[in-house]
Motif scaffolding. Structure first.
Motif, mmCIF file in Angstrom:
data_model
loop_
_atom_site.group_PDB
_atom_site.id
_atom_site.type_symbol
_atom_site.label_atom_id
_atom_site.label_comp_id
_atom_site.label_asym_id
_atom_site.label_seq_id
_atom_site.Cartn_x
_atom_site.Cartn_y
_atom_site.Cartn_z
ATOM 1 N N GLU A 172 0.846 -1.191 0.000
ATOM 2 C CA GLU A 172 0.000 0.000 0.000
ATOM 3 C C GLU A 172 0.883 1.243 0.000
ATOM 4 O OE1 GLU A 172 -3.614 2.013 2.625
ATOM 5 O OE2 GLU A 172 -2.795 0.055 3.167
ATOM 6 N N ALA A 173 0.567 2.141 -0.899
ATOM 7 C CA ALA A 173 1.376 3.348 -1.039
ATOM 8 C C ALA A 173 1.256 4.229 0.209
ATOM 9 C CB ALA A 173 0.937 4.136 -2.265
ATOM 10 N N GLU A 174 2.351 4.905 0.528
ATOM 11 C CA GLU A 174 2.333 5.839 1.651
ATOM 12 C C GLU A 174 1.417 7.008 1.319
ATOM 13 O OE1 GLU A 174 5.354 8.900 4.007
ATOM 14 O OE2 GLU A 174 6.116 7.543 2.451
ATOM 15 N N LEU A 279 7.114 15.110 -0.125
ATOM 16 C CA LEU A 279 5.917 14.347 -0.449
ATOM 17 C C LEU A 279 6.276 13.061 -1.191
ATOM 18 C CD1 LEU A 279 3.628 17.238 -1.771
ATOM 19 C CD2 LEU A 279 3.760 16.316 0.549
ATOM 20 N N PRO A 280 5.506 11.989 -0.975
ATOM 21 C CA PRO A 280 5.730 10.747 -1.731
ATOM 22 C C PRO A 280 5.485 10.983 -3.218
ATOM 23 C CG PRO A 280 4.308 10.376 0.179
ATOM 24 C CD PRO A 280 4.431 11.848 0.017
ATOM 25 N N SER A 285 -0.630 16.994 -5.709
ATOM 26 C CA SER A 285 -1.870 17.665 -5.316
ATOM 27 C C SER A 285 -2.772 16.747 -4.492
ATOM 28 C CB SER A 285 -2.628 18.152 -6.556
ATOM 29 O OG SER A 285 -3.000 17.061 -7.376
ATOM 30 N N HIS A 286 -2.579 15.431 -4.631
ATOM 31 C CA HIS A 286 -3.442 14.492 -3.912
ATOM 32 C C HIS A 286 -3.212 14.558 -2.409
ATOM 33 C CE1 HIS A 286 -6.446 11.871 -5.502
ATOM 34 N NE2 HIS A 286 -6.142 10.894 -4.669
#
Length: 342
Positions: A172-174, A279-280, A285-286
């Protein structure tokens, strides 16, 4: 009758490999042999290999895999927001696999292609980016959907060749979210941009949890009675999110009906760089949407309400934020073994 001895002593084989349906064309084989044994052997050979050379409306089906992709796209493009992207992805995959016929395509062929794609072999020769397991899972889903849809409408008569291929298990992505100080720093940098729309779009994302493109394209008709309505969203789910009176009053009002904001994504990207936010990948923007959802749960929001606000079709998507719930964190302290021992 399949076999018939002719006047010259030879044997005629005359049969329909898939049977003769009433009122429809079908593949018919008529061939002569010196002996009946040769005719029987040939008939058995055809029937054993019928899955390799299937028939379509009485003719051998010579469609390429890319032809099926094109047929699927032509019939279903109007129902998909990313139809052209999917078609382009699958066309590249078809070429990378050697432009096979539809009936040559099988699980082994896709597995070999997937292995080369992940190893970077195709990336080096085709000069494209190396992909992740998640990307290959998407491609697997795309091809499965093509065969499932064509089979549903009887354009494909055999089983889905990728039916038993398993997707990769991916981590699962950070999902990062911004602290209060980071939010203030980011918005300050947005105000310094030549296009101040980036400030207001970012603020709307933080206030409602919507995606950047949904906020950036908002029009005057969609903000009424302290509610913002979003249509034609990523999941094709219309939804309405309330905003505060103070936020509505602070929004710059356009001189005439239409869009509230100018395109400003590049300005936002530069603001993030100036703010030096760590940021990952893929969450430029997410992170605003993640920030809204994270604070919603930390402030004891209801996860079912959050699902409706975010427009998630599957509650599993929303459950990614459940660990931010205040009671979840408190229970981790209250119920740990050392506390019970005390």
């Amino acid at each position: 009758m399949s076999f018939r001895k002719q006047s010259d002593g030879k044997w005629l084989l005359d049969f329909y490999p898939e049977g003769k349906p009433k009122g429809k064309p079908a593949k018919r084989i008529r061939k002569t042999f010196s002996t009946k044994g040769e005719a029987i052997a040939y008939e058995n050979h055809v029937m054993e290999n019928i899955h390799i050379k299937p028939w379509l409306d009485g003719k051998e089906d010579r469609r390429k895999l890319c032809d099926l992709v094109t047929q699927w796209f032509d019939e279903h493009r109007v129902t998909l927001d990313d139809g052209e992207k999917r078609e382009g992805t699958m066309e590249f995959a078809c070429l990378s696999m050697g432009d096979p016929s539809a009936h040559e395509f099988d699980a082994t062929m896709f597995s070999n292609y997937r292995k080369k794609r992940l190893s970077g072999e195709i990336a080096r020769t085709a000069r494209v980016k190396q992909v992740s397991p998640r990307t290959m899972n998407l491609e697997l889903a795309y091809f499965r959907a093509v065969f499932n849809e064509l089979k549903r409408f009887e354009h494909w008569k055999l089983e889905n060749p990728l039916l038993n291929v398993r997707a990769f298990k991916s981590e699962e992505a950070e999902r990062a979210y911004l602290e209060y100080e980071e939010i203030e720093k980011l918005l300050e940098e947005c105000l310094k941009s030549r296009n101040d729309s980036s400030y207001w779009v970012a603020s709307l994302c933080l206030a409602t949890g919507v995606r950047w493109e949904e906020a950036e394209s908002i029009t005057t008709k969609r903000i009424k009675n302290l509610k913002v309505s979003f249509f034609k969203t990523k999941r094709n789910k219309n939804r309405t999110v309330p905003i505060s009176n103070n936020f509505f009053d602070s929004l710059p009002k356009p001189e005439k009906p239409g869009r509230y904001f100018n395109p400003c994504y590049s300005d936002f990207r530069k603001a993030v760089e100036r703010a030096e936010l760590d940021l990952p990948d893929g969450q430029l923007s997410h992170v605003l949407r993640h920030t809204f959802a994270s604070y919603f749960m930390m402030n004891r929001g209801n996860i079912l309400i959050l699902q409706r606000i975010l427009g998630n079709t599957d509650i599993k998507m929303t459950m990614r934020y459940a660990h931010f719930a205040a009671n979840h964190l408190e229970d981790a302290i209250r119920f740990k073994p050392l506390e019970r021992k005390k």
